[in-house]
Enzyme design. Sequence first.
Site, PDB file in Angstrom:
ATOM      1  N   VAL A  22      -7.977  -6.578 -18.040  1.00 52.51           N
ATOM      2  CA  VAL A  22      -8.438  -7.810 -18.713  1.00 52.51           C
ATOM      3  C   VAL A  22      -8.705  -8.900 -17.669  1.00 52.51           C
ATOM      4  O   VAL A  22      -9.721  -9.588 -17.701  1.00 52.51           O
ATOM      5  CB  VAL A  22      -7.404  -8.291 -19.755  1.00 52.51           C
ATOM      6  CG1 VAL A  22      -7.682  -9.703 -20.211  1.00 52.51           C
ATOM      7  CG2 VAL A  22      -7.373  -7.366 -20.949  1.00 52.51           C
ATOM      8  N   LYS A  48      -0.772   7.099 -14.323  1.00 50.06           N
ATOM      9  CA  LYS A  48      -0.706   8.471 -13.805  1.00 50.06           C
ATOM     10  C   LYS A  48       0.011   9.376 -14.814  1.00 50.06           C
ATOM     11  O   LYS A  48       0.997   8.959 -15.425  1.00 50.06           O
ATOM     12  CB  LYS A  48       0.084   8.418 -12.488  1.00 50.06           C
ATOM     13  CG  LYS A  48      -0.314   9.460 -11.468  1.00 50.06           C
ATOM     14  CD  LYS A  48       0.424   9.178 -10.167  1.00 50.06           C
ATOM     15  CE  LYS A  48       0.144  10.210  -9.112  1.00 50.06           C
ATOM     16  NZ  LYS A  48      -1.226  10.197  -8.605  1.00 50.06           N
ATOM     17  N   SER A  52       1.204  14.728 -12.900  1.00 50.79           N
ATOM     18  CA  SER A  52       0.697  14.265 -11.604  1.00 50.79           C
ATOM     19  C   SER A  52       1.790  13.511 -10.817  1.00 50.79           C
ATOM     20  O   SER A  52       1.881  13.638  -9.587  1.00 50.79           O
ATOM     21  CB  SER A  52      -0.514  13.377 -11.873  1.00 50.79           C
ATOM     22  OG  SER A  52      -1.124  13.007 -10.718  1.00 50.79           O
ATOM     23  N   ARG A  78      -9.138   0.682 -10.753  1.00 54.81           N
ATOM     24  CA  ARG A  78     -10.266   0.927  -9.856  1.00 54.81           C
ATOM     25  C   ARG A  78     -11.327  -0.138 -10.065  1.00 54.81           C
ATOM     26  O   ARG A  78     -11.749  -0.393 -11.183  1.00 54.81           O
ATOM     27  CB  ARG A  78     -10.837   2.315 -10.145  1.00 54.81           C
ATOM     28  CG  ARG A  78     -11.819   2.774  -9.122  1.00 54.81           C
ATOM     29  CD  ARG A  78     -12.070   4.252  -9.255  1.00 54.81           C
ATOM     30  NE  ARG A  78     -10.909   5.057  -8.890  1.00 54.81           N
ATOM     31  CZ  ARG A  78     -10.728   6.313  -9.301  1.00 54.81           C
ATOM     32  NH1 ARG A  78     -11.609   6.873 -10.103  1.00 54.81           N
ATOM     33  NH2 ARG A  78      -9.666   6.989  -8.917  1.00 54.81           N
ATOM     34  N   ARG A 106      -4.632  -0.539   2.546  1.00 54.09           N
ATOM     35  CA  ARG A 106      -5.045   0.663   3.286  1.00 54.09           C
ATOM     36  C   ARG A 106      -6.567   0.700   3.319  1.00 54.09           C
ATOM     37  O   ARG A 106      -7.200   0.815   2.269  1.00 54.09           O
ATOM     38  CB  ARG A 106      -4.516   1.926   2.608  1.00 54.09           C
ATOM     39  CG  ARG A 106      -3.017   2.000   2.691  1.00 54.09           C
ATOM     40  CD  ARG A 106      -2.472   3.220   2.001  1.00 54.09           C
ATOM     41  NE  ARG A 106      -1.038   3.036   1.832  1.00 54.09           N
ATOM     42  CZ  ARG A 106      -0.344   3.466   0.798  1.00 54.09           C
ATOM     43  NH1 ARG A 106      -0.944   4.115  -0.173  1.00 54.09           N
ATOM     44  NH2 ARG A 106       0.952   3.246   0.731  1.00 54.09           N
ATOM     45  N   LYS A 113     -10.980   8.876   5.579  1.00 51.07           N
ATOM     46  CA  LYS A 113     -10.058  10.033   5.608  1.00 51.07           C
ATOM     47  C   LYS A 113     -10.810  11.273   6.098  1.00 51.07           C
ATOM     48  O   LYS A 113     -12.035  11.336   5.984  1.00 51.07           O
ATOM     49  CB  LYS A 113      -9.514  10.288   4.197  1.00 51.07           C
ATOM     50  CG  LYS A 113      -8.380   9.344   3.834  1.00 51.07           C
ATOM     51  CD  LYS A 113      -7.563   9.955   2.716  1.00 51.07           C
ATOM     52  CE  LYS A 113      -6.259   9.224   2.523  1.00 51.07           C
ATOM     53  NZ  LYS A 113      -5.395   9.880   1.556  1.00 51.07           N
ATOM     54  N   SER A 115     -11.163  13.989   4.811  1.00 51.03           N
ATOM     55  CA  SER A 115     -11.927  14.613   3.725  1.00 51.03           C
ATOM     56  C   SER A 115     -13.316  13.986   3.554  1.00 51.03           C
ATOM     57  O   SER A 115     -14.198  14.581   2.945  1.00 51.03           O
ATOM     58  CB  SER A 115     -11.156  14.441   2.418  1.00 51.03           C
ATOM     59  OG  SER A 115     -10.950  13.062   2.135  1.00 51.03           O
ATOM     60  N   GLU A 140      -1.595   0.285  -7.807  1.00 46.62           N
ATOM     61  CA  GLU A 140      -2.541   0.536  -6.718  1.00 46.62           C
ATOM     62  C   GLU A 140      -3.941   0.144  -7.193  1.00 46.62           C
ATOM     63  O   GLU A 140      -4.404   0.641  -8.228  1.00 46.62           O
ATOM     64  CB  GLU A 140      -2.526   2.010  -6.329  1.00 46.62           C
ATOM     65  CG  GLU A 140      -3.484   2.298  -5.167  1.00 46.62           C
ATOM     66  CD  GLU A 140      -3.582   3.788  -4.856  1.00 46.62           C
ATOM     67  OE1 GLU A 140      -2.997   4.222  -3.856  1.00 46.62           O
ATOM     68  OE2 GLU A 140      -4.250   4.506  -5.628  1.00 46.62           O
ATOM     69  N   HIS A 156     -12.875  14.833  -6.153  1.00 46.38           N
ATOM     70  CA  HIS A 156     -11.618  14.939  -6.888  1.00 46.38           C
ATOM     71  C   HIS A 156     -11.693  16.106  -7.882  1.00 46.38           C
ATOM     72  O   HIS A 156     -10.760  16.913  -7.982  1.00 46.38           O
ATOM     73  CB  HIS A 156     -11.338  13.618  -7.608  1.00 46.38           C
ATOM     74  CG  HIS A 156      -9.934  13.498  -8.121  1.00 46.38           C
ATOM     75  ND1 HIS A 156      -9.578  13.963  -9.357  1.00 46.38           N
ATOM     76  CD2 HIS A 156      -8.815  12.988  -7.570  1.00 46.38           C
ATOM     77  CE1 HIS A 156      -8.290  13.729  -9.559  1.00 46.38           C
ATOM     78  NE2 HIS A 156      -7.796  13.136  -8.479  1.00 46.38           N
TER      79      HIS A 156
HETATM   80  P1  0O2 Z   1      -4.867  10.983  -8.441  1.00 45.12           P
HETATM   81  O1  0O2 Z   1      -5.105  12.231  -9.212  1.00 45.12           O
HETATM   82  O2  0O2 Z   1      -6.109  10.203  -8.228  1.00 45.12           O
HETATM   83  O3  0O2 Z   1      -3.764  10.159  -9.021  1.00 45.12           O
HETATM   84  P2  0O2 Z   1      -1.599  10.986   0.277  1.00 45.12           P
HETATM   85  O4  0O2 Z   1      -1.134  12.045  -0.677  1.00 45.12           O
HETATM   86  O5  0O2 Z   1      -0.609  10.673   1.366  1.00 45.12           O
HETATM   87  O6  0O2 Z   1      -3.004  11.240   0.781  1.00 45.12           O
HETATM   88  P3  0O2 Z   1      -0.859   8.473  -0.966  1.00 45.12           P
HETATM   89  O7  0O2 Z   1       0.214   8.267   0.043  1.00 45.12           O
HETATM   90  O8  0O2 Z   1      -0.431   8.499  -2.388  1.00 45.12           O
HETATM   91  O9  0O2 Z   1      -1.769   9.732  -0.643  1.00 45.12           O
HETATM   92  O10 0O2 Z   1      -1.818   7.279  -0.816  1.00 45.12           O
HETATM   93  P4  0O2 Z   1      -3.367   7.237  -0.638  1.00 45.12           P
HETATM   94  O11 0O2 Z   1      -3.812   8.061   0.514  1.00 45.12           O
HETATM   95  O12 0O2 Z   1      -3.673   5.796  -0.595  1.00 45.12           O
HETATM   96  O13 0O2 Z   1      -3.966   7.952  -1.940  1.00 45.12           O
HETATM   97  C1  0O2 Z   1      -3.761   7.507  -3.212  1.00 45.12           C
HETATM   98  C2  0O2 Z   1      -4.922   7.873  -4.115  1.00 45.12           C
HETATM   99  O14 0O2 Z   1      -6.171   7.691  -3.419  1.00 45.12           O
HETATM  100  C3  0O2 Z   1      -4.976   9.318  -4.539  1.00 45.12           C
HETATM  101  O15 0O2 Z   1      -4.099   9.531  -5.581  1.00 45.12           O
HETATM  102  C4  0O2 Z   1      -6.440   9.470  -4.920  1.00 45.12           C
HETATM  103  O16 0O2 Z   1      -6.708   8.836  -6.150  1.00 45.12           O
HETATM  104  C5  0O2 Z   1      -7.109   8.672  -3.828  1.00 45.12           C
HETATM  105  N1  0O2 Z   1      -7.424   9.549  -2.704  1.00 45.12           N
HETATM  106  C6  0O2 Z   1      -6.788   9.591  -1.520  1.00 45.12           C
HETATM  107  N2  0O2 Z   1      -7.351  10.517  -0.724  1.00 45.12           N
HETATM  108  C7  0O2 Z   1      -8.362  11.084  -1.413  1.00 45.12           C
HETATM  109  C8  0O2 Z   1      -9.347  12.092  -1.118  1.00 45.12           C
HETATM  110  O17 0O2 Z   1      -9.379  12.672  -0.052  1.00 45.12           O
HETATM  111  N3  0O2 Z   1     -10.244  12.387  -2.101  1.00 45.12           N
HETATM  112  C9  0O2 Z   1     -10.250  11.761  -3.310  1.00 45.12           C
HETATM  113  N4  0O2 Z   1     -11.173  12.114  -4.202  1.00 45.12           N
HETATM  114  N5  0O2 Z   1      -9.338  10.804  -3.614  1.00 45.12           N
HETATM  115  C10 0O2 Z   1      -8.420  10.464  -2.683  1.00 45.12           C
HETATM  116  P5  0O2 Z   1      -3.541  10.989  -5.894  1.00 45.12           P
HETATM  117  O18 0O2 Z   1      -2.163  10.874  -6.370  1.00 45.12           O
HETATM  118  O19 0O2 Z   1      -3.759  11.874  -4.711  1.00 45.12           O
HETATM  119  O20 0O2 Z   1      -4.439  11.552  -7.007  1.00 45.12           O
END
Ligand code: 0O2
Length: 273
Positions: A22, A48, A52, A78, A106, A113, A115, A140, A156
């Site tokens: 909002v 979440k 997950s 987001r 971050r 990253k 990826s 976040e 994803h």
């Molecule tokens: P979901 O399903 O989106 O909830 P880490 O596991 O250490 O890489 P960390 O410490 O939780 O991650 O923090 P980070 O790196 O800030 O990532 C948090 C979220 O960012 C992830 O949540 C994803 O949503 C997104 N994200 C991070 N890296 C990637 C990536 O390589 N590809 C995509 N598509 N999204 C990414 P979750 O819990 O991983 O997943």
Amino acid sequence: MEIQLWKKILDPYELAVKELIVKFEHLIQEHRQQGLYSPIEQVTGRVKSVSSILNKMKKKKIAMEEMEEKVEDIAGVRIICQFVEDIERVVEIIRNRSDMEVKEERDYITNMKESGYRSYHVIIYYPIETLEGMKKIQAEIQIRTLGMNFWSTIEHSLQYKYEKNIPDHIRERLTKAADAIIVLDREMSTVRSEIMDAQNSLLLQESLVSEILTTIHNLYHLANKRELLKIQDEFYKIYELNDIEQLKRFQRELDRIAQGYRAQSVEHKGIKN
Ligand code: 0O2
């Protein structure tokens, strides 16, 4: 943990996501109402899922009692921007808000990253009012462009499909696509001012037309029918020209006419009394 307990724990996060959406949507509206370009294009959010959360705790060896501190994205918001430059403006807005306390930032845009993932993450502490009083929870906020969002959504889904083991040939394609998004974002930035100008003048035109229509509507009670029809015809002609300056001139003239009628009506009432 009992299902009921999960529900109790996740409840404030549900509220936080709703409130944050909002608040950010209101920011978009505020910009638009003032005829300003909004650095935020869209806002979405989610809590979440329990599975997950459990997966993350297992992967990161997080104990149950540490969950709320260490799983920082139970509440996730987001923010999608049109241009890379808008991301910094959004981060600045968040840093300056009194209802959000930044815990960590971050920057996966400067530091992409491995990826190919690009996005700017801000972890905040956010106060929630519950029956038991105020609770500060973490959320976040992921801020990224439309292009970055397109890439990460696809990636994803593929991670999910291949259970995090995306085959090499698809990984290669994703890396190429990530590079293409960087080029696309850069290209769009070069035409940012033109696009912003176009969007701003569209907003200005919309707000001028809406003000003019309100004034004409109010004149229905004051002016005579023949004059109103003349004003309406004039408005349609000017509207067709698609020229902001002409619309502004018409609005000024209309305001002058409306003021005249208002003055007349006040005088009239005065005489009657
Ligand atoms: P979901 O399903 O989106 O909830 P880490 O596991 O250490 O890489 P960390 O410490 O939780 O991650 O923090 P980070 O790196 O800030 O990532 C948090 C979220 O960012 C992830 O949540 C994803 O949503 C997104 N994200 C991070 N890296 C990637 C990536 O390589 N590809 C995509 N598509 N999204 C990414 P979750 O819990 O991983 O997943």
